[in-house]
Scaffold this active site. Structure first.
Site, PDB file in Angstrom:
ATOM      1  N   THR A 116       0.959  -1.159   0.061  1.00 46.11           N
ATOM      2  CA  THR A 116       0.190   0.081  -0.066  1.00 46.11           C
ATOM      3  C   THR A 116       0.973   1.274   0.078  1.00 46.11           C
ATOM      4  O   THR A 116       0.437   2.234  -0.146  1.00 46.11           O
ATOM      5  CB  THR A 116      -0.916   0.005   1.223  1.00 46.11           C
ATOM      6  OG1 THR A 116       0.093  -0.375   2.335  1.00 46.11           O
ATOM      7  CG2 THR A 116      -1.955  -1.006   1.365  1.00 46.11           C
ATOM      8  N   CYS A 118      17.807   5.382  -3.779  1.00 43.42           N
ATOM      9  CA  CYS A 118      17.346   5.841  -4.758  1.00 43.42           C
ATOM     10  C   CYS A 118      18.264   6.937  -5.482  1.00 43.42           C
ATOM     11  O   CYS A 118      18.530   7.054  -6.688  1.00 43.42           O
ATOM     12  CB  CYS A 118      16.206   6.494  -4.785  1.00 43.42           C
ATOM     13  SG  CYS A 118      16.051   7.607  -3.050  1.00 43.42           S
ATOM     14  N   HIS A 168      14.006  12.458  -8.766  1.00 42.67           N
ATOM     15  CA  HIS A 168      14.926  13.166  -8.159  1.00 42.67           C
ATOM     16  C   HIS A 168      15.905  13.691  -9.368  1.00 42.67           C
ATOM     17  O   HIS A 168      16.200  13.213 -10.323  1.00 42.67           O
ATOM     18  CB  HIS A 168      16.089  12.006  -7.545  1.00 42.67           C
ATOM     19  CG  HIS A 168      15.483  11.405  -5.993  1.00 42.67           C
ATOM     20  ND1 HIS A 168      14.413  12.198  -5.543  1.00 42.67           N
ATOM     21  CD2 HIS A 168      16.111  10.619  -5.257  1.00 42.67           C
ATOM     22  CE1 HIS A 168      14.140  11.273  -4.281  1.00 42.67           C
ATOM     23  NE2 HIS A 168      15.126  10.419  -4.089  1.00 42.67           N
TER      24      HIS A 168
HETATM   25  P1  A2P Z   1       0.485   0.473   5.797  1.00 38.46           P
HETATM   26  O1  A2P Z   1      -0.270   1.288   4.438  1.00 38.46           O
HETATM   27  O2  A2P Z   1      -0.425  -0.531   6.245  1.00 38.46           O
HETATM   28  O3  A2P Z   1       1.054   1.313   6.773  1.00 38.46           O
HETATM   29  P2  A2P Z   1       5.482   3.983   2.578  1.00 38.46           P
HETATM   30  O4  A2P Z   1       6.861   4.206   2.329  1.00 38.46           O
HETATM   31  O5  A2P Z   1       4.817   4.935   1.320  1.00 38.46           O
HETATM   32  O6  A2P Z   1       5.230   5.021   3.847  1.00 38.46           O
HETATM   33  O7  A2P Z   1       4.983   2.885   2.704  1.00 38.46           O
HETATM   34  C1  A2P Z   1       5.303   1.856   3.754  1.00 38.46           C
HETATM   35  C2  A2P Z   1       4.351   0.621   3.495  1.00 38.46           C
HETATM   36  O8  A2P Z   1       4.910  -0.362   4.268  1.00 38.46           O
HETATM   37  C3  A2P Z   1       3.092   0.554   3.506  1.00 38.46           C
HETATM   38  O9  A2P Z   1       2.551  -0.362   2.666  1.00 38.46           O
HETATM   39  C4  A2P Z   1       2.843   0.161   4.970  1.00 38.46           C
HETATM   40  O10 A2P Z   1       1.533  -0.273   5.286  1.00 38.46           O
HETATM   41  C5  A2P Z   1       3.804  -0.887   5.187  1.00 38.46           C
HETATM   42  N1  A2P Z   1       4.077  -1.131   6.421  1.00 38.46           N
HETATM   43  C6  A2P Z   1       4.658  -0.141   7.345  1.00 38.46           C
HETATM   44  N2  A2P Z   1       4.830  -0.903   8.655  1.00 38.46           N
HETATM   45  C7  A2P Z   1       4.510  -2.070   8.261  1.00 38.46           C
HETATM   46  C8  A2P Z   1       4.549  -3.525   9.148  1.00 38.46           C
HETATM   47  N3  A2P Z   1       4.971  -3.285  10.379  1.00 38.46           N
HETATM   48  N4  A2P Z   1       4.290  -4.642   8.859  1.00 38.46           N
HETATM   49  C9  A2P Z   1       3.814  -4.778   7.373  1.00 38.46           C
HETATM   50  N5  A2P Z   1       3.984  -3.455   6.568  1.00 38.46           N
HETATM   51  C10 A2P Z   1       4.176  -2.341   7.067  1.00 38.46           C
END
Ligand code: A2P
Length: 341
Positions: free
Chosen positions: A17, A134, A248
């Site tokens: 997500t 990146c 970037h």
């Molecule tokens: P979620 O959307 O449920 O918070 P970004 O880099 O855009 O901030 O996205 C970080 C991604 O990592 C998101 O999909 C987030 O899910 C996921 N994420 C963050 N913490 C965890 C966790 N403890 N376990 C699984 N996925 C995680």
């Protein structure tokens, strides 16, 4: 023993997500990645959400240690903490991880790969392959053909970094703070440490008091040494965030061992895998984030002599690359493609 080719794999996106997760899914779809099944994982917050893949809705599941049963390839992009926590269970289940976080990049047993540079390192993996930072990918991919021909011994880099590197929430903060600024409303930054709209600030990672460099700068230095297999390149770097959503820019001046001309560099860049020459001095048209956004190639131009080096060994260039694509998701999917090829 060389790593075995994976046939018809079950692929998982961890962090599906997130800003990079969404692009991973799209890269798999657009590049027609040969897979049997795709699984999507994120935190408990997202469990039950659906995302579309190949025209069908797919439910996002909460990531747990049991998530990796039967998963052949895991594309991780959920931050360092999540990678460190879940990689052992994934490797134990036999999943090959392509990890977009910094958790394992400098581990000597983990290959750190830009396929256009060190593709063969992929096949030395022991379960984890690291996707580089990146800014490192966007800075050094165009330099590799030059380095191979006339070793680069010194590099000076300045980055102009987009919001996407700090995740989906930072992209939203840029949109919201810009709206608030234009409406004359107050805006309290929540994700980034400083006002983002109509501003630029030193990269929001911790500074090492011993070197004065922030973590982003240190990553680019260390990762360049590892990917090029040349720890003796001297690198000076300044990383800055600018209010751009997803591409970037980097200004790079490099000094080679032997004299080199802008024409030679232009020729090498025009043929460099993963790069596109955008160097129109007549129209003053050079790489820009608006042109790089959504593109696979790193745009490279402003190729000119560095006049501060009177020996004729130094050249300056300016590049723009999509942080979410070549800087993250695309590079990871390219690595995964090598595992199934
Ligand atoms: P979620 O959307 O449920 O918070 P970004 O880099 O855009 O901030 O996205 C970080 C991604 O990592 C998101 O999909 C987030 O899910 C996921 N994420 C963050 N913490 C965890 C966790 N403890 N376990 C699984 N996925 C995680």
């Amino acid at each position: 023993m060389p790593a075995k080719k994976i046939v018809n794999p079950v692929v998982a996106i961890v962090g599906a997500t997130g800003a990079v997760g969404v692009e991973l899914l799209q890269c798999l779809e657009q590049r027609k990645f040969p897979l049997k099944e795709l699984k999507l994982f994120a935190s408990a917050r997202s469990a039950g959400k659906t995302m579309e893949f190949r025209g069908k809705p797919l439910a996002v599941q909460e990531l747990t240690e049991a998530s990796f049963d039967g998963v052949h390839i895991g594309l991780f992009s959920a931050g360092s903490g999540t990678s460190k926590k879940f990689a052992p269970a994934a490797v134990k289940a036999g999943t090959v991880i392509v990890d977009n976080s910094s958790a394992f990049r400098m581990d000597p047993g983990v290959p750190l790969v830009v396929p256009e540079i060190n593709r063969e390192a992929i096949f030395t993996h022991k379960g984890i392959i690291a996707n580089p930072n990146c800014s490192a990918i966007i800075s050094i991919t165009p330099l590799w053909p030059i380095h191979k021909k006339n070793r680069i011994k010194r590099l000076i880099i300045s980055t102009y970094q987009a919001a996407s590197g700090a995740g989906a929430a930072a992209m939203e903060e840029l949109r919201e703070s810009t709206r608030a600024y234009l409406d004359g409303k107050k805006f309290e930054p929540k994700v980034l440490p400083h006002p983002y709209a109509f501003n630029a600030f030193s990269h929001n990672t911790k500074i090492d008091p011993a070197t004065g460099h922030n973590e982003e700068e240190t990553k680019v230095i260390n990762e360049t040494h590892k990917i090029f297999g040349d720890p003796d390149i001297h690198i000076g770097i300044t990383c800055v965030r600018i209010p751009v959503l997803r591409a970037h820019c980097v200004s790079v001046t490099f000094e080679c061992e032997k004299p080199i001309t802008p024409e030679e560099v232009r020729e090498l860049i025009a043929k460099a895998p993963g790069c596109k020459l955008v160097d129109d001095q007549v129209r003053n048209y050079f790489p820009m984030p608006v042109d790089a956004s959504g593109k696979d190639e790193i745009l490279v131009g402003r190729i000119r002599r560095d006049l501060s080096d009177t020996t004729g060994r130094s050249i300056s260039i300016f590049s723009a690359g999509d942080q979410l694509l070549k800087g993250a998701a695309l590079n990871a999917v390219q690595i995964a493609e090598e595992l199934v090829r």
